[in-house]
Design a protein around this motif. Structure first.
Motif, PDB file in Angstrom:
ATOM      1  N   GLU A  33      -3.806  -6.657   1.172  1.00  0.00           N
ATOM      2  CA  GLU A  33      -3.251  -5.322   1.394  1.00  0.00           C
ATOM      3  C   GLU A  33      -2.902  -4.620   0.081  1.00  0.00           C
ATOM      4  O   GLU A  33      -2.506  -3.454   0.087  1.00  0.00           O
ATOM      5  CB  GLU A  33      -1.980  -5.415   2.258  1.00  0.00           C
ATOM      6  N   LEU A  34      -3.044  -5.333  -1.048  1.00  0.00           N
ATOM      7  CA  LEU A  34      -2.661  -4.741  -2.330  1.00  0.00           C
ATOM      8  C   LEU A  34      -3.430  -3.472  -2.643  1.00  0.00           C
ATOM      9  O   LEU A  34      -2.927  -2.580  -3.325  1.00  0.00           O
ATOM     10  CB  LEU A  34      -2.895  -5.746  -3.463  1.00  0.00           C
ATOM     11  N   PHE A  35      -4.665  -3.389  -2.152  1.00  0.00           N
ATOM     12  CA  PHE A  35      -5.523  -2.283  -2.545  1.00  0.00           C
ATOM     13  C   PHE A  35      -5.491  -1.132  -1.549  1.00  0.00           C
ATOM     14  O   PHE A  35      -6.292  -0.204  -1.634  1.00  0.00           O
ATOM     15  CB  PHE A  35      -6.951  -2.811  -2.756  1.00  0.00           C
ATOM     16  N   ASN A  36      -4.559  -1.224  -0.634  1.00  0.00           N
ATOM     17  CA  ASN A  36      -4.286  -0.102   0.252  1.00  0.00           C
ATOM     18  C   ASN A  36      -3.310   0.830  -0.457  1.00  0.00           C
ATOM     19  O   ASN A  36      -2.294   0.388  -0.990  1.00  0.00           O
ATOM     20  CB  ASN A  36      -3.682  -0.623   1.562  1.00  0.00           C
ATOM     21  N   SER A  37      -3.604   2.096  -0.488  1.00  0.00           N
ATOM     22  CA  SER A  37      -2.758   3.044  -1.210  1.00  0.00           C
ATOM     23  C   SER A  37      -1.332   3.098  -0.654  1.00  0.00           C
ATOM     24  O   SER A  37      -0.423   3.602  -1.317  1.00  0.00           O
ATOM     25  CB  SER A  37      -3.379   4.445  -1.169  1.00  0.00           C
ATOM     26  N   GLN A  38      -1.148   2.568   0.548  1.00  0.00           N
ATOM     27  CA  GLN A  38       0.188   2.563   1.150  1.00  0.00           C
ATOM     28  C   GLN A  38       0.988   1.301   0.803  1.00  0.00           C
ATOM     29  O   GLN A  38       2.138   1.154   1.223  1.00  0.00           O
ATOM     30  CB  GLN A  38       0.076   2.671   2.680  1.00  0.00           C
ATOM     31  N   SER A  39       0.380   0.408   0.038  1.00  0.00           N
ATOM     32  CA  SER A  39       1.053  -0.846  -0.302  1.00  0.00           C
ATOM     33  C   SER A  39       2.316  -0.571  -1.115  1.00  0.00           C
ATOM     34  O   SER A  39       2.307   0.194  -2.075  1.00  0.00           O
ATOM     35  CB  SER A  39       0.121  -1.757  -1.106  1.00  0.00           C
ATOM     36  N   LYS A  40       3.402  -1.214  -0.722  1.00  0.00           N
ATOM     37  CA  LYS A  40       4.690  -1.036  -1.412  1.00  0.00           C
ATOM     38  C   LYS A  40       5.176  -2.355  -2.018  1.00  0.00           C
ATOM     39  O   LYS A  40       6.359  -2.512  -2.304  1.00  0.00           O
ATOM     40  CB  LYS A  40       5.743  -0.515  -0.425  1.00  0.00           C
ATOM     41  N   LYS A  41       4.260  -3.287  -2.227  1.00  0.00           N
ATOM     42  CA  LYS A  41       4.669  -4.605  -2.717  1.00  0.00           C
ATOM     43  C   LYS A  41       5.329  -4.525  -4.081  1.00  0.00           C
ATOM     44  O   LYS A  41       6.307  -5.226  -4.355  1.00  0.00           O
ATOM     45  CB  LYS A  41       3.458  -5.545  -2.764  1.00  0.00           C
ATOM     46  N   TYR A  42       4.780  -3.673  -4.955  1.00  0.00           N
ATOM     47  CA  TYR A  42       5.328  -3.535  -6.305  1.00  0.00           C
ATOM     48  C   TYR A  42       5.667  -2.068  -6.560  1.00  0.00           C
ATOM     49  O   TYR A  42       4.764  -1.226  -6.654  1.00  0.00           O
ATOM     50  CB  TYR A  42       4.314  -4.020  -7.354  1.00  0.00           C
TER      51      TYR A  42
END
Length: 474
Positions: free
Chosen positions: A445-454
């Motif tokens: 999911e890191l490469f989804n623009s909605q990712s909020k991991k970092y």
């Protein structure tokens, strides 16, 4: 600081701060420190940053051995002032530690080995001699080390490399002599771990005036998760190269002449990118031969249908040039890619492979730079881009191991204000996730623009797209 380096000033501090009268056990501490210093020389190794501590231990320890009773009569003020001197002396090895390359978190142990390659089909462009192109590669790979296998050094011939790296950061030649003491969490020339399906291969290209081991932490992380990483040492573009016969090839500034007119610089830069892309291609040829060679340690261990490439700075440009011109490349990642060496044709056409790009904040913030103006159309014309991001608080060398050289790295221009461990976590996660996703079809999911991991990771462009990766690896 290393364990014994911490213990030595600690023993002196306890001795000097203990209220008098000191018991016999405390009065023996300077002598104990003297003995531990000798052990330190043999186990951890001498380094110049510890000289003030060595001197204090010698003086106080010798006095303890020769005048055991008189030591007990030292005046409190003298002891306190000596403690201040110990504290000041301890600051030097703290500010210039022996770098510790992080231990990777994958299921495999890691091995590493070095080869010297000669490409008879290409001429050396930068030596001033009529000779064939010669360069080195370092390979990091999943390993099954034996009991007798030894930890590998961070860099071979560190005694040669250290003065050149010190010069690059405008420090005295002896400043980084302790780099010869650095061991990495990998085993030298250890056995390659068996693989049922073969390991994907990832090529790495360092930056201008860099070296193939500058991103060792990332290579270890990838190798520990089942990739074979091939770092190319680009002769005469690297800070220095030491060949097996003892030949030393220094960086040739004319290969990228910074004060030349634009047309001359561009021609030289394009030639350099082609030479470096050629190095990557020949390194892959070599690995293909090794995979088919029954006496090679890599015999039938590689899946050469799964090849990725990444690079930093000028090496990022070389990786782009390689992937745009060699169909064996199936995935591309750039770290602050320097676009000027990339050919005009490639910049206008883009690449067809899945590609992802990471920028430091300092490079991303320079919106009107030539590099950003050249990157934008290239990115727009690339067919399967998975995004372009920047990491807040980072500088150009945050993508390498160089910030590990000192806590003063931000002052030396080697990193931005972001915490070093944090940026390592972010970069390693994106790097591993990208190649697992594109070469092994593992979702992320890191490469989804909605990712909020970092929270520190921001899109480089306001119209960044999101992707779901659901097809078989290339």
């Amino acid at each position: 600081m290393r364990p014994l380096e911490i213990l030595l000033p600690l023993l002196l501090a306890i001795y000097l701060l203990w209220r008098q009268p000191r018991p016999a056990a405390i009065r023996l501490l300077p002598a104990v420190a003297l003995v531990i210093t000798l052990i330190h020389f043999n186990v951890e190794g001498y380094r110049w940053q510890m000289i003030p501590i060595y001197v204090l231990i010698s003086l106080i320890g010798s006095s303890a051995l020769l005048k055991f009773k008189s030591i007990a009569d030292w005046k409190p003020l003298a002891s306190f002032l000596t403690f201040i001197l110990v504290a000041i002396s301890t600051a030097l090895p703290i500010l210039l530690p022996v770098p510790a390359i992080p231990v990777p978190n994958g299921p495999y142990k890691v091995g590493t080995t070095i080869y010297e390659l000669t490409d008879a089909s290409r001429k050396e462009l930068y030596s001033g001699k009529d000779e064939e192109r010669r360069f080195q590669i370092q390979i990091w790979y999943p390993s099954k080390p034996g009991l007798s296998d030894k930890r590998a050094p961070w860099m071979n011939h560190a005694d040669v490399f250290a003065p050149y790296i010190a010069s690059e950061i405008k420090m005295p030649s002896f400043f980084l002599d302790h780099l010869a003491l650095v061991k990495i969490p990998a085993y030298k020339d250890s056995k390659v771990a068996t693989s049922k399906d073969g390991y994907p291969v990832i090529l790495f290209s360092h930056g201008w005036n860099g070296f193939n081991a500058q991103n060792t932490g990332q290579a270890l992380q990838l190798a520990s998760h089942g990739f074979v990483v091939v770092g190319v040492q680009h002769t005469y573009g690297a800070v220095v190269t030491v060949f097996n016969d003892g030949t030393i090839a220094k960086n040739n500034p004319s290969a990228l002449p910074k004060d030349a007119p634009d047309a001359e610089y561009d021609a030289a830069a394009h030639q350099l990118a082609n030479q470096w892309a050629g190095d990557l291609g020949f390194a892959l040829d070599f690995m293909t031969e090794q995979n088919a060679n029954s006496v090679s340690p890599f015999f039938k261990t590689l899946d050469l249908s799964l090849v990725g490439a990444y690079g930093h700075s000028t090496g990022g440009g070389a990786a782009i040039q390689f992937c745009a011109t060699d169909s064996r490349c199936k995935a591309l990642l750039g770290q602050d890619p320097f676009m000027r060496p990339v050919s005009v044709e490639v910049r206008e056409r883009g690449v067809t492979q899945p590609a992802f790009f990471m920028f430091s904040q300092r490079w991303a913030d320079d919106v009107d730079s030539l590099n950003n103006r050249q990157f934008e159309p290239f990115y727009a014309n690339s067919k399967e881009t998975l995004g372009a991001v920047f990491i807040q608080g980072t500088a150009h060398y945050d993508f390498s191991d160089l910030p590990l050289l000192s806590p003063l790295a931000p002052k030396l221009g080697l990193k931005g204000p972001i915490n070093g461990r944090r940026v390592t976590t972010i970069v390693d996660d994106y790097l591993l996730s990208f190649f697992e996703m594109t070469l092994q079809a593992k979702p992320s999911e890191l490469f989804n623009s909605q990712s909020k991991k970092y929270d520190e990771v921001k899109p480089k462009f306001s119209d960044s797209r999101s992707y779901s990766w659901n097809r078989n690896p290339l």
